[in-house]
Design a protein around this motif. Sequence first.
Motif, PDB file in Angstrom:
ATOM      1  N   VAL A  79     -98.102  37.770  42.877  1.00  0.00           N
ATOM      2  CA  VAL A  79     -98.854  36.627  43.419  1.00  0.00           C
ATOM      3  C   VAL A  79    -100.321  36.713  42.980  1.00  0.00           C
ATOM      4  O   VAL A  79    -100.916  35.732  42.524  1.00  0.00           O
ATOM      5  CB  VAL A  79     -98.762  36.591  44.963  1.00  0.00           C
ATOM      6  N   LEU A  80    -100.895  37.899  43.092  1.00  0.00           N
ATOM      7  CA  LEU A  80    -102.313  38.062  42.771  1.00  0.00           C
ATOM      8  C   LEU A  80    -102.567  37.913  41.272  1.00  0.00           C
ATOM      9  O   LEU A  80    -103.528  37.265  40.858  1.00  0.00           O
ATOM     10  CB  LEU A  80    -102.806  39.428  43.262  1.00  0.00           C
ATOM     11  N   GLY A  86    -101.371  43.876  51.215  1.00  0.00           N
ATOM     12  CA  GLY A  86    -101.021  42.873  52.222  1.00  0.00           C
ATOM     13  C   GLY A  86    -101.865  42.937  53.471  1.00  0.00           C
ATOM     14  O   GLY A  86    -101.460  42.459  54.526  1.00  0.00           O
ATOM     15  N   VAL A  87    -103.053  43.531  53.372  1.00  0.00           N
ATOM     16  CA  VAL A  87    -103.965  43.491  54.518  1.00  0.00           C
ATOM     17  C   VAL A  87    -105.172  42.639  54.160  1.00  0.00           C
ATOM     18  O   VAL A  87    -105.539  42.534  52.993  1.00  0.00           O
ATOM     19  CB  VAL A  87    -104.410  44.893  55.009  1.00  0.00           C
ATOM     20  N   LEU A 124    -102.056  33.433  51.893  1.00  0.00           N
ATOM     21  CA  LEU A 124    -101.888  33.497  50.438  1.00  0.00           C
ATOM     22  C   LEU A 124    -100.462  33.875  50.051  1.00  0.00           C
ATOM     23  O   LEU A 124    -100.164  34.036  48.885  1.00  0.00           O
ATOM     24  CB  LEU A 124    -102.867  34.525  49.855  1.00  0.00           C
ATOM     25  N   GLY A 125     -99.596  34.055  51.038  1.00  0.00           N
ATOM     26  CA  GLY A 125     -98.216  34.434  50.739  1.00  0.00           C
ATOM     27  C   GLY A 125     -98.069  35.912  50.417  1.00  0.00           C
ATOM     28  O   GLY A 125     -97.103  36.317  49.771  1.00  0.00           O
ATOM     29  N   LEU A 126     -99.012  36.721  50.878  1.00  0.00           N
ATOM     30  CA  LEU A 126     -98.934  38.161  50.633  1.00  0.00           C
ATOM     31  C   LEU A 126     -98.251  38.840  51.815  1.00  0.00           C
ATOM     32  O   LEU A 126     -98.364  38.385  52.954  1.00  0.00           O
ATOM     33  CB  LEU A 126    -100.342  38.730  50.435  1.00  0.00           C
ATOM     34  N   ASP A 131     -94.769  43.502  59.813  1.00  0.00           N
ATOM     35  CA  ASP A 131     -94.734  42.214  59.136  1.00  0.00           C
ATOM     36  C   ASP A 131     -94.685  41.067  60.144  1.00  0.00           C
ATOM     37  O   ASP A 131     -93.754  40.971  60.943  1.00  0.00           O
ATOM     38  CB  ASP A 131     -93.494  42.184  58.234  1.00  0.00           C
ATOM     39  N   HIS A 132     -95.690  40.193  60.078  1.00  0.00           N
ATOM     40  CA  HIS A 132     -95.741  39.049  60.993  1.00  0.00           C
ATOM     41  C   HIS A 132     -94.522  38.138  60.845  1.00  0.00           C
ATOM     42  O   HIS A 132     -94.110  37.498  61.803  1.00  0.00           O
ATOM     43  CB  HIS A 132     -97.017  38.232  60.741  1.00  0.00           C
ATOM     44  N   VAL A 133     -93.937  38.090  59.627  1.00  0.00           N
ATOM     45  CA  VAL A 133     -92.827  37.159  59.384  1.00  0.00           C
ATOM     46  C   VAL A 133     -91.639  37.485  60.293  1.00  0.00           C
ATOM     47  O   VAL A 133     -90.899  36.603  60.701  1.00  0.00           O
ATOM     48  CB  VAL A 133     -92.426  37.176  57.884  1.00  0.00           C
ATOM     49  N   ILE A 134     -91.482  38.770  60.617  1.00  0.00           N
ATOM     50  CA  ILE A 134     -90.394  39.126  61.531  1.00  0.00           C
ATOM     51  C   ILE A 134     -90.928  39.436  62.935  1.00  0.00           C
ATOM     52  O   ILE A 134     -90.303  40.146  63.715  1.00  0.00           O
ATOM     53  CB  ILE A 134     -89.534  40.281  60.975  1.00  0.00           C
ATOM     54  N   GLY A 135     -92.087  38.875  63.240  1.00  0.00           N
ATOM     55  CA  GLY A 135     -92.585  38.915  64.611  1.00  0.00           C
ATOM     56  C   GLY A 135     -93.347  40.166  64.991  1.00  0.00           C
ATOM     57  O   GLY A 135     -93.695  40.357  66.162  1.00  0.00           O
ATOM     58  N   GLU A 136     -93.595  41.011  64.014  1.00  0.00           N
ATOM     59  CA  GLU A 136     -94.307  42.245  64.331  1.00  0.00           C
ATOM     60  C   GLU A 136     -95.816  42.025  64.247  1.00  0.00           C
ATOM     61  O   GLU A 136     -96.285  41.155  63.513  1.00  0.00           O
ATOM     62  CB  GLU A 136     -93.883  43.344  63.332  1.00  0.00           C
ATOM     63  N   PRO A 137     -96.581  42.831  64.974  1.00  0.00           N
ATOM     64  CA  PRO A 137     -98.032  42.762  64.791  1.00  0.00           C
ATOM     65  C   PRO A 137     -98.369  43.281  63.391  1.00  0.00           C
ATOM     66  O   PRO A 137     -97.636  44.105  62.853  1.00  0.00           O
ATOM     67  CB  PRO A 137     -98.583  43.713  65.854  1.00  0.00           C
TER      68      PRO A 137
END
Length: 350
Positions: free
Chosen positions: A18-19, A224-225, A236-238, A312-318
């Motif tokens: 991506v970057l 990814g931070v 940014l989709g990271l 990972d936020h995508v799976i609900g994690e902080p």
Amino acid sequence: MTARLHVDLAAFDHNLAVLQERVTPAELMLVVKDDAYGHGVARVIPPALAQGVAWIGAFDVPTARAVREVAGSATRIFVWMLPTKGEVAEAIALDLDLGVGDADLLEDVASVARSAAVVARVHLKIDTGLHRNGIRPEAWEAVVQRARRLEAERAIDVVGVWSHIAEASDDDDDDARALFETACAQARAAGLTPSLRHLAASSAASTRGEFRYDLVRVGAFAYGVAPAGGPTAGELGLRPVGRLTASVTEVHDVAVRIDVGAAHGLPSTLGGIVTVSTPGGRRRVIRIDPLHSVVAAWAGATVGDDVVVYGDHVIGEPTATELAEAIGTIGEEIVTRLSPRVARTDAGGA
Ligand SMILES: *Cc1c(COP(=O)(O)O)cnc(C)c1O
């Protein structure tokens, strides 16, 4: 100790792709200071090379040595912390690219290169306002003249001009970029021909095209931070590369203990403020003690249950960024503080 940092190399590959696409035609330098922001230099270098990353930003010579061992001789490795002449000598022996931010260091580099009978590759650093290190604008003219003479002696080759900017306000960054442009013009006027101009880190590289020049130095976003300022990694989709888990070691009426604590690098100020992901959903962190943390219990909590401190936020994690922002800091402060005593493992594409 059951605390683990699961390093998701599939997410890392994704982020790099991506970057790279975002910054092209500028080249991407992967910054790996603080043991690759806590993820492990030896672990992240091979996939980065496989992804076509040709530049590694190593910060200091010990890190560069570790990178050279894994990366072989073709990779360009940039260091910008050269506190002693001994380190300059080792850096030259390792065929590194040297970030030079003061006139005395330039002399040291030239003298080591002369005795080694090599031409040292130098990237001159202009101080564009951060005042960390870098040659002040008022001293720049004399330094580029001197560098030109050292080039004529074949002691050095000025291949780059660079600076580091705050990336906290667009206006300040614009002012810094104007100083950078002037410095590049002065270098050319002195007869230098630097082909690598680099200014941007994660934030400016991702969002401001005119800051990319030939090369961008990216750390935080590759892992990814979120760095200071700018968009979030998620926007940014990271994807977060590191996921910190720890098991439940004791279960009490209203709280459980997990075996990761302040001594492992969790800021104790997170206590009472953030939540973590448990088999029973998000639960509040009540307290961070030196060797363990206390988390609000859930129905059926059992010794051995895994708790996700960040992931990972995508799976609900902080996320590490979310924890950081809850205590007024930035994500990389959370991931780089994680103790080497916490084992790193491959996440296996999970
Ligand atoms: C840490 C660092 C970077 C990378 O910054 P991120 O915001 O993490 O991308 C780039 N350049 C220099 C000089 C740095 O010290």
